[in-house]
Scaffold this active site. Sequence first.
Site, PDB file in Angstrom:
ATOM      1  N   ILE A   1      54.446  54.570  23.056  1.00 26.61           N
ATOM      2  CA  ILE A   1      55.611  54.740  22.462  1.00 26.61           C
ATOM      3  C   ILE A   1      55.762  54.496  20.894  1.00 26.61           C
ATOM      4  CG2 ILE A   1      56.330  52.584  22.999  1.00 26.61           C
ATOM      5  CD1 ILE A   1      58.547  55.945  23.431  1.00 26.61           C
TER       6      ILE A   1
ATOM      7  N   ASP B   1      62.143  52.723  34.868  1.00 31.51           N
ATOM      8  CA  ASP B   1      61.706  52.942  33.248  1.00 31.51           C
ATOM      9  C   ASP B   1      62.313  54.046  32.719  1.00 31.51           C
ATOM     10  OD1 ASP B   1      59.975  51.634  31.084  1.00 31.51           O
ATOM     11  OD2 ASP B   1      59.380  53.720  31.235  1.00 31.51           O
TER      12      ASP B   1
ATOM     13  N   LYS C   1      63.503  49.445  24.822  1.00 30.17           N
ATOM     14  CA  LYS C   1      64.055  49.674  26.176  1.00 30.17           C
ATOM     15  C   LYS C   1      62.963  49.503  27.247  1.00 30.17           C
ATOM     16  CE  LYS C   1      62.816  53.556  28.121  1.00 30.17           C
ATOM     17  NZ  LYS C   1      62.131  53.785  29.327  1.00 30.17           N
TER      18      LYS C   1
ATOM     19  N   SER D   1      48.699  44.331  17.231  1.00 33.32           N
ATOM     20  CA  SER D   1      48.103  45.029  18.247  1.00 33.32           C
ATOM     21  C   SER D   1      46.833  44.599  18.820  1.00 33.32           C
ATOM     22  CB  SER D   1      48.079  46.460  18.062  1.00 33.32           C
ATOM     23  OG  SER D   1      47.715  47.161  19.178  1.00 33.32           O
ATOM     24  N   ARG D   2      46.716  44.287  20.217  1.00 33.06           N
ATOM     25  CA  ARG D   2      45.331  43.824  20.739  1.00 33.06           C
ATOM     26  C   ARG D   2      44.367  44.628  20.501  1.00 33.06           C
ATOM     27  NH1 ARG D   2      46.682  41.856  26.483  1.00 33.06           N
ATOM     28  NH2 ARG D   2      47.732  43.899  26.374  1.00 33.06           N
TER      29      ARG D   2
END
Length: 308
Positions: free
Chosen positions: A14, A168, A90, A36-37
């Site tokens: 996203i 979702d 969201k 970010s991992r």
Amino acid sequence: MGKIRLGIVGLGKIARDQHLGAIEATDGIELTAVASRNAKLEGVHCFHDIDEMLASGVELDAISLCTPPQGRFAQAKAAIEAGKHVMLEKPPGATLSEVFALEKLAKSKGLSLFATWHSRGAAGVEPARALLAKRKLKSASVAWKEDVRHWHPGQAWIWEPGGLGVFDPGINALSIVTRIMPETFHLTHSDLTIPSNRAAPIAANLTFETASGLPITAEFDWRQTGPQTWDIRVETEEGPVVLTHGGSRLIVDGEAQIVEEDREYRNLYRDFVTLVSKGESDTDFSPLVHVADAFMLGRRIETEAFED
């Protein structure tokens, strides 16, 4: 006020598909850092997680959280306690209690909190809202059906508690309906179809009633292949008002009124810049309230196992 120096947490699908381009296209904000991992982005500061980002000394004014809702409360809380404005992808959280806690915390710190609903930024939504305010409504129905394998490939979190399953995408429809309907409404019936090997529903059928007793139905399904369906139809005494293609197209009394390209996330970041500049928040959690109600009243219907 200069440009808002923004940090993004979560550089997944996203963020890459929507957030990065929208930030670049929006005046008054610039991407300064990402956490970010598993990914990095050229040209900005990169960190493993939000804690490393906040401790780094890199100057940031705001944080945009693009991570799954499970675990997001701790990230948002850390950002607010560090004095950062926060934008929530969201759904804004995994539970109602946590999002209301974040709202209270942000207010106590004098910071902006933005619970985003990208589908409300679709071109037809505000015109539909203005039109429906002038008409006498009879009923409303929602059909929101898509292919989960296409939109969420390999995303196991979405099937876990707090991931919402078909809600979702379904919450996008609810975000539009709560925006355009002149009356409030409440849930009266919920059927949740849940695969035998999953914790979250793959389909849902909901019935609502407005304050004056008008019926609203919603059908969500994650098993549709081929063309996708994102439609909201409101029957009025003057004729039907229909939003299709996720709200980007408005059809009034059978005549197309608005057909526009996707600008939803650009609208979100424009609104975030405005909120921060004014020292305001936007924390309408009503779509999440309706989802919570669907789980509370939900009658479980087990279906065959789902394999990605």
